[in-house]
Design a protein around this motif. Structure first.
Motif, PDB file in Angstrom:
ATOM      1  N   ALA A   1       0.929  -1.351  -0.030  1.00 49.85           N
ATOM      2  CA  ALA A   1      -0.042   0.053  -0.029  1.00 49.85           C
ATOM      3  C   ALA A   1       0.874   1.219   0.055  1.00 49.85           C
ATOM      4  CB  ALA A   1      -0.734  -0.104   1.005  1.00 49.85           C
ATOM      5  N   ALA A   2       0.340   2.163  -0.829  1.00 51.07           N
ATOM      6  CA  ALA A   2       1.227   3.398  -0.752  1.00 51.07           C
ATOM      7  C   ALA A   2       0.397   4.755  -0.958  1.00 51.07           C
ATOM      8  CB  ALA A   2       2.079   3.559  -2.190  1.00 51.07           C
ATOM      9  N   GLU A   3       0.419   5.625   0.351  1.00 58.28           N
ATOM     10  CA  GLU A   3      -0.614   6.602   0.632  1.00 58.28           C
ATOM     11  C   GLU A   3       0.210   8.113   0.635  1.00 58.28           C
ATOM     12  OE1 GLU A   3      -3.037   5.964   3.897  1.00 58.28           O
ATOM     13  OE2 GLU A   3      -4.602   7.071   2.683  1.00 58.28           O
ATOM     14  N   ALA A   4      -0.477   8.894   0.085  1.00 62.43           N
ATOM     15  CA  ALA A   4       0.389  10.335   0.388  1.00 62.43           C
ATOM     16  C   ALA A   4      -0.630  11.449   0.201  1.00 62.43           C
ATOM     17  CB  ALA A   4       1.178  10.545  -0.669  1.00 62.43           C
ATOM     18  N   GLU A   5      -0.308  12.335   0.815  1.00 61.33           N
ATOM     19  CA  GLU A   5      -1.184  13.766   0.963  1.00 61.33           C
ATOM     20  C   GLU A   5      -0.147  14.893   0.508  1.00 61.33           C
ATOM     21  OE1 GLU A   5      -3.368  14.715   4.515  1.00 61.33           O
ATOM     22  OE2 GLU A   5      -3.039  16.822   4.169  1.00 61.33           O
ATOM     23  N   LEU A   6      -0.528  15.563  -0.526  1.00 62.26           N
ATOM     24  CA  LEU A   6       0.507  16.568  -1.059  1.00 62.26           C
ATOM     25  C   LEU A   6      -0.412  17.935  -0.933  1.00 62.26           C
ATOM     26  CD1 LEU A   6       1.577  14.958  -4.333  1.00 62.26           C
ATOM     27  CD2 LEU A   6       2.738  14.579  -2.173  1.00 62.26           C
ATOM     28  N   ASN A   7       0.305  18.934   0.109  1.00 64.05           N
ATOM     29  CA  ASN A   7      -0.359  20.181   0.035  1.00 64.05           C
ATOM     30  C   ASN A   7       0.740  21.259  -0.411  1.00 64.05           C
ATOM     31  OD1 ASN A   7      -2.488  19.115   1.845  1.00 64.05           O
ATOM     32  ND2 ASN A   7      -0.943  18.630   3.444  1.00 64.05           N
ATOM     33  N   PHE A   8       0.017  21.684  -1.398  1.00 63.97           N
ATOM     34  CA  PHE A   8       1.084  22.571  -2.199  1.00 63.97           C
ATOM     35  C   PHE A   8       0.689  24.063  -2.033  1.00 63.97           C
ATOM     36  CE2 PHE A   8       3.795  20.361  -5.579  1.00 63.97           C
ATOM     37  CZ  PHE A   8       3.855  19.116  -4.840  1.00 63.97           C
ATOM     38  N   GLN A   9       1.779  25.012  -1.925  1.00 64.28           N
ATOM     39  CA  GLN A   9       1.383  26.300  -2.261  1.00 64.28           C
ATOM     40  C   GLN A   9       1.394  26.772  -3.702  1.00 64.28           C
ATOM     41  OE1 GLN A   9       4.871  28.146  -0.946  1.00 64.28           O
ATOM     42  NE2 GLN A   9       4.715  27.355   1.276  1.00 64.28           N
ATOM     43  N   ALA A  10       0.176  27.430  -4.072  1.00 65.52           N
ATOM     44  CA  ALA A  10      -0.076  27.776  -5.412  1.00 65.52           C
ATOM     45  C   ALA A  10       0.628  29.421  -5.658  1.00 65.52           C
ATOM     46  CB  ALA A  10      -1.556  27.791  -5.836  1.00 65.52           C
ATOM     47  N   GLY A  11       0.897  29.906  -4.631  1.00 66.94           N
ATOM     48  CA  GLY A  11       1.161  31.403  -4.832  1.00 66.94           C
ATOM     49  C   GLY A  11      -0.219  31.953  -4.701  1.00 66.94           C
ATOM     50  N   ALA A  12      -0.239  33.393  -5.254  1.00 59.58           N
ATOM     51  CA  ALA A  12      -1.494  34.237  -4.927  1.00 59.58           C
ATOM     52  C   ALA A  12      -2.544  33.610  -5.813  1.00 59.58           C
ATOM     53  CB  ALA A  12      -0.958  35.738  -5.502  1.00 59.58           C
ATOM     54  N   PHE A  13      -2.421  32.926  -6.853  1.00 63.79           N
ATOM     55  CA  PHE A  13      -3.432  32.523  -7.608  1.00 63.79           C
ATOM     56  C   PHE A  13      -3.211  30.883  -7.859  1.00 63.79           C
ATOM     57  CE2 PHE A  13      -2.470  36.734  -9.111  1.00 63.79           C
ATOM     58  CZ  PHE A  13      -3.846  37.386  -8.829  1.00 63.79           C
ATOM     59  N   PRO A  14      -4.545  30.251  -8.049  1.00 59.56           N
ATOM     60  CA  PRO A  14      -4.390  28.526  -7.911  1.00 59.56           C
ATOM     61  C   PRO A  14      -3.756  28.375  -9.253  1.00 59.56           C
ATOM     62  CG  PRO A  14      -6.712  29.413  -8.060  1.00 59.56           C
ATOM     63  CD  PRO A  14      -5.994  30.812  -7.909  1.00 59.56           C
ATOM     64  N   GLY A  15      -3.351  27.242  -9.090  1.00 66.96           N
ATOM     65  CA  GLY A  15      -2.674  26.458 -10.205  1.00 66.96           C
ATOM     66  C   GLY A  15      -1.159  25.815 -10.102  1.00 66.96           C
ATOM     67  N   SER A  16      -0.973  25.382  -8.854  1.00 62.01           N
ATOM     68  CA  SER A  16       0.455  24.660  -8.523  1.00 62.01           C
ATOM     69  C   SER A  16       0.482  23.358  -9.310  1.00 62.01           C
ATOM     70  CB  SER A  16       0.340  24.156  -7.247  1.00 62.01           C
ATOM     71  OG  SER A  16      -0.281  23.137  -6.948  1.00 62.01           O
ATOM     72  N   SER A  17       1.646  22.607  -9.181  1.00 59.02           N
ATOM     73  CA  SER A  17       1.723  21.555  -9.814  1.00 59.02           C
ATOM     74  C   SER A  17       1.579  20.282  -9.152  1.00 59.02           C
ATOM     75  CB  SER A  17       3.422  21.610 -10.270  1.00 59.02           C
ATOM     76  OG  SER A  17       4.141  21.651  -9.136  1.00 59.02           O
ATOM     77  N   VAL A  18       0.633  20.513  -8.116  1.00 58.75           N
ATOM     78  CA  VAL A  18       0.137  19.247  -7.251  1.00 58.75           C
ATOM     79  C   VAL A  18      -0.439  18.306  -8.201  1.00 58.75           C
ATOM     80  CG1 VAL A  18      -2.067  20.310  -6.866  1.00 58.75           C
ATOM     81  CG2 VAL A  18      -0.797  18.820  -5.119  1.00 58.75           C
ATOM     82  N   ASN A  19      -1.108  18.521  -9.265  1.00 56.08           N
ATOM     83  CA  ASN A  19      -1.596  17.495 -10.150  1.00 56.08           C
ATOM     84  C   ASN A  19      -0.504  16.480 -10.504  1.00 56.08           C
ATOM     85  OD1 ASN A  19      -3.974  16.531 -11.231  1.00 56.08           O
ATOM     86  ND2 ASN A  19      -3.461  17.544 -13.293  1.00 56.08           N
ATOM     87  N   GLN A  20       0.416  17.322 -11.143  1.00 53.31           N
ATOM     88  CA  GLN A  20       1.596  16.256 -11.748  1.00 53.31           C
ATOM     89  C   GLN A  20       2.467  15.775 -10.739  1.00 53.31           C
ATOM     90  OE1 GLN A  20       0.858  19.428 -12.501  1.00 53.31           O
ATOM     91  NE2 GLN A  20       0.336  19.372 -14.644  1.00 53.31           N
ATOM     92  N   ALA A  21       2.765  16.320  -9.331  1.00 56.32           N
ATOM     93  CA  ALA A  21       3.347  15.805  -8.485  1.00 56.32           C
ATOM     94  C   ALA A  21       2.528  14.516  -7.959  1.00 56.32           C
ATOM     95  CB  ALA A  21       3.320  16.753  -7.086  1.00 56.32           C
TER      96      ALA A  21
END
Lengths: 158, 764
Positions: free
Chosen positions: B326-346
């Motif tokens: 089993a492999a589980e992760a939670e990724l909380n990414f700073q997007a900066g001032a507007f949405p759209g970080s690379s959390v999807n790709q990560a």
């Protein structure tokens, strides 16, 4: 704003230009003399992209005022090749793929030439520490160090 | 057309060799022209007024005193740009929303970070422009701000956008949040997977934002004519995408903006978005003069890039014989001032080196009062992989299994079902692990306080819209006009090599250029390691068109059937004597007669390249930890990577070395430091320390070539994978050196020393 008149030698040519008192040598080279081969990466002397030689000393052109160039002999990247013949360092940088984007390349070439003029047979460590003031974000420095060592070898006739 | 060209194994003369790059001489002599090297007669200098606050409502902006200053020709503020509705567009691997683009380039209701643009002036010189900025009066209502991603996610945290409700949560939340989006990936049964596990490792990691750190600050020059046409010279990874963004925010026809890309002094994802470009065009429109805008390094740090800082939690379950259950992760990414970080790709890259039955990942894209993040080389992947490969290493150690062997037991291979969609095709992950294990580096002895670490990385690579033109000139030489920016790696050389290989001629017979936006149809950015893959495919298509036309001409000239004419080694020759006999014709001979036999010969490709091949890499690093200072020295570094095919091996090595060293900087030193006031404290290369030559050893490279079946030469793309593994590899090496698992990036001397001191205190 009144401007200052400055006479200097750049790459062996007598030049004159006008500059504001607060302008740097880098701005004068690029904006007044249109010698844009010397680059600005930071403006604070931290990246080495604006490296030039002033009366034999390696300096960051962004840290020197243009008025201080009065009577000085300045060498820039534009004076490194002789006609169509590249300096061995320039040739070795191309042969070793020691440049990628190329924005740091003029400064690194100027700095490396200054090293080889003082120390024609540097060790890898000496090359790395001499060039520690020149930032490159593309290459990881591997091929740059290779190229400098190879150029030194060739210039020593070995 | 959607295009793939299948891989064909053949004898190669040029591809795989190391010719000299066509941009080399210009770059070593200072002739190469970068963004700031362009000037026009009568040009003005543009400068930007930026917010000194992390979050504040703009009550008023008064530009009258600035406009009254002699030499000031134009001032623009939010009032000069139209409101944009929500509309998404792709930029590299990331998505942008034009509502946000127009607000990021010029604040509207609020300033959202230290460095957020508020106004721009154009004046007759730099010093006048600076003086004008000081005369602009802005009234702010300063608000409490949110910098830390975990704090920003909490209910009651200072809010950046009142209209932002978390997407991906059902039912729709009843109050706005800094969490712009929640996403989830996975397959299998995660609870069952952990029940099967005999050993579980769980860790939490934190990373700081880092900047792409290109040495050339953003620079552009715009000229707007009274007839409504604009020209723009800019340092960009995608001139067509910049044109589209400028046209949109300036409400102009796309065809009325012509963008000429300059040489680009590094980008790494950071030059995928417009910043000053639309401001320069607007100032030119308003003043009637060309306007040049060059950022300072401080502006580059405070207002462009960076990548996300993040909070990452990883939990891994395993059987005692080394099978991950089993492999589980939670990724909380700073997007900066507007949405759209690379959390999807990560999220998609986090575990996709392993063949896993049970996976669950939850990601959050979180707005905070920092500059809007931009892509940075394999966006997001290094952050997730820092956590995952650290935990993989810890698990291997717990189980007493060699870390490469542990990875091999769980490695993804052809046919592995990913947890985000596709099954993997032919890939070279196992080959990189085996090559790393066989490398002398892996067995070299280590001294005291020295340790060895291993980590691996995966990146998708992409294809996308690509065009090119190959023109046969009257002397038999060719010009290749490309639509993808050569972002430094030498892609112009690689494309010319593939064309020369196809035509069977020498490399220097093909001169490659990057065309402007009026010369070719739309090209997507150079991003996603797509350049040599997609533009290479387009170039091969164009070359094959030229060959077809050459054969047709020779059939006509020699009066033989087309089937009788073969193209070989730069000549049209008889297929064999049984079909027809004729005197062979060389490329220059045919070219000289082209005018009289039907006109100029050219090949064109307009494709949407499909079938990019995923890339995998395995890194080995040796470090020495100075227990007195906490400093970590890189003693030895080896990058092993499957690139599909190295068209120009020296340039591929350069990508592997440069990417690894960016990763080393990320691991050891680089970080954004904000004060309590939300102001960036280290916007310069003195205090934001990227690696220098004396920090590093030579970076050894091993190129593995498992051809991508969907490219004529097997190219996968290679630029992004090498930045993914270093952070984890170095953390693993430090753990092996001093027995401490460090989970806070950067692994800088103060952090390492603190960990050493805390461990010593705990022992007492």
């Amino acid at each position: 704003m009144s401007r200052n008149h400055v006479s200097a030698t750049v790459n062996g040519d007598q030049v004159e230009f006008l500059c504001e008192t607060g302008q740097t040598l880098l701005e004068a080279l690029r904006d007044e003399l249109r010698l844009t081969g010397t680059k600005e990466g930071c403006g604070t002397g931290d990246c080495g992209a604006c490296s030039v030689i002033v009366d034999g000393r390696l300096v960051c052109a962004c840290l020197m005022l243009a008025v201080e160039a009065e009577g000085k002999a300045i060498q820039t990247i534009e004076g490194m090749a002789t006609g169509e013949t590249l300096h061995p360092l320039q040739r070795k940088f191309i042969e070793h793929a020691a440049l990628q984007c190329g924005i740091c390349t003029p400064g690194i070439l100027i700095a490396a030439r200054s090293l080889l003029e003082r120390n024609p047979n540097p060790t890898e460590d000496e090359v790395r520490y001499w060039l520690a003031g020149n930032l490159c974000r593309c290459t990881g420095y591997h091929k740059i160090v290779d190229a400098v060592l190879d150029a030194a070898r060739e210039m020593r006739g070995g | 057309m959607s295009a793939t060209l299948k891989y064909q194994e053949k004898e190669l003369k040029l591809v795989g060799t190391r010719p000299l790059r066509p941009d080399g001489v210009d770059k070593v002599t200072g002739r190469a022209r970068f963004g700031a090297d362009y000037n026009l007669p009568g040009q003005l200098i543009g400068k930007v007024l930026r917010s000194p606050h992390a979050l504040a409502r703009i009550k008023s902006i008064d530009t009258s005193a600035a406009l009254a200053l002699p030499g000031v020709k134009a001032v623009v503020t939010r009032d000069d740009f139209a409101e944009m509705p929500d509309e998404m567009a792709a930029v590299g691997e990331l998505m942008i929303n034009f509502r946000d683009v127009t607000r990021n380039m010029m604040a509207r209701e609020k300033v959202l970070y230290d460095g957020h643009p508020l106004a721009a002036v154009a004046a007759t010189g730099e010093s006048v422009a600076r003086a004008a900025l000081a005369l602009i009066k802005v009234e702010y209502e300063v608000l409490p701000h949110a910098i830390d991603v975990v704090e920003a996610m909490k209910p009651g945290a200072p809010l950046l956008h009142e209209h932002q409700y978390t997407q991906g949560v059902k039912p729709k939340p009843d109050r706005p949040s800094n969490v712009a989006k929640r996403l989830e990936f996975g397959h299998g049964d995660i609870a069952a997977g952990f029940r099967q596990a005999e050993v579980i490792v769980e860790r939490e990691f934190n990373t700081k934002p880092v900047h792409q750190g290109y040495i050339e600050p953003q620079a552009c020059l715009a000229s707007y004519s009274a007839d409504g046409q604009a020209e723009l010279w800019t340092s960009t990874q995608g001139h067509f995408v910049f044109r589209a963004q400028c046209a949109k925010v300036l409400q102009m026809d796309v065809s009325k903006i012509r963008v000429t890309p300059t040489e680009i002094g590094g980008g790494f994802g950071g030059k995928n978005n417009i910043y000053n470009e639309a401001l320069a065009i607007a100032l030119s429109r308003k003043s009637g003069h060309p306007v040049k805008m060059v950022m300072t390094r401080e502006e580059v740090f405070s207002s462009t890039g960076p990548t996300s800082g993040a909070n990452v939690k990883v939990k891994l379950g395993c059987t005692r014989d080394g099978k991950i259950t089993a492999a589980e992760a939670e990724l909380n990414f700073q997007a900066g001032a507007f949405p759209g970080s690379s959390v999807n790709q990560a999220s998609m890259c986090a575990f996709t080196r392993y063949d896993l039955a049970n996976v669950r990942i939850v990601g959050h894209d979180v707005t905070v009062n920092r500059p809007k993040v931009a892509a940075y080389r394999a966006p997001g992947a290094p952050i997730a992989v820092f956590g995952v490969e650290s935990v993989i290493d810890e698990m291997a150690k717990k189980l007493g299994i060699d870390p490469i062997e542990f990875r091999l037991r769980n490695a993804a291979k052809e046919g592995t079902q990913t947890y985000y969609g596709p099954k993997l095709g032919p890939i070279g992950y196992i080959q990189t692990l085996e090559a790393a294990r066989a490398h002398p580096h892996y067995r070299a002895p280590l001294g005291p306080n020295q340790g060895r670490g291993v980590a691996t990385g995966f990146w998708f690579n992409i294809g996308n819209e690509t065009t090119c033109s190959l023109n046969l000139q009257e002397d038999g030489t060719l010009t290749l006009m490309l639509g993808t920016i050569d972002v430094a790696g030498g892609s112009r050389a690689s494309m010319a090599m593939m064309v020369a290989e196809e035509l069977g001629i020498e490399f220097d017979r093909v001169r490659p250029f990057v065309g402007d936006t009026a010369s070719l149809g739309f090209n997507f950015l150079t991003a996603g390691s797509r350049g040599t893959f997609a533009s290479g495919m387009a170039s091969v298509i164009a070359a094959r068109q030229v060959i077809e036309k050459l054969r047709q001409r020779v059939a006509k000239i020699r009066e033989v059937p087309l089937e009788a004419v073969a193209w070989k080694d730069g000549h049209a020759r008889p297929v064999d004597a049984t079909v027809a006999q004729f005197a062979p014709m060389s490329l220059p001979e045919i070219a000289r007669m082209a005018g009289k036999t039907g006109g100029t010969i050219a090949g064109h490709a307009e494709i949407n390249a499909q079938g990019a091949g995923p890339g995998f890499g395995t890194h080995i690093v040796d470090v020495e930890v100075d227990k007195e200072t906490g400093a970590v020295k890189i003693l030895r570094y080896t990058v092993v990577q499957d690139v599909g095919k190295a068209i120009h091996p020296a340039y591929v090595e350069g990508q592997l070395q440069g990417g690894a060293v960016q990763g080393i900087g990320w691991a050891l030193n680089e970080e954004y430091v904000y004060g309590e006031d939300g102001v960036l404290q280290n916007p310069g290369f003195l205090d934001y320390r990227i690696p220098v030559a004396s920090d590093l050893p030579f970076i050894d490279t091993v190129i593995v070539e498992v051809p991508n079946p969907n490219h004529p030469y097997g190219v996968r793309g290679c630029g992004e994978v090498p930045i993914i593994a270093p952070m984890a590899a170095i953390a693993n090496a430090i753990e092996n050196a001093i027995g401490l698992r460090l989970c806070e990036q950067p692994l800088s001397p103060p952090r390492v020393l603190k960990a050493i001191d805390e461990a010593a205190a705990a022992r007492r």
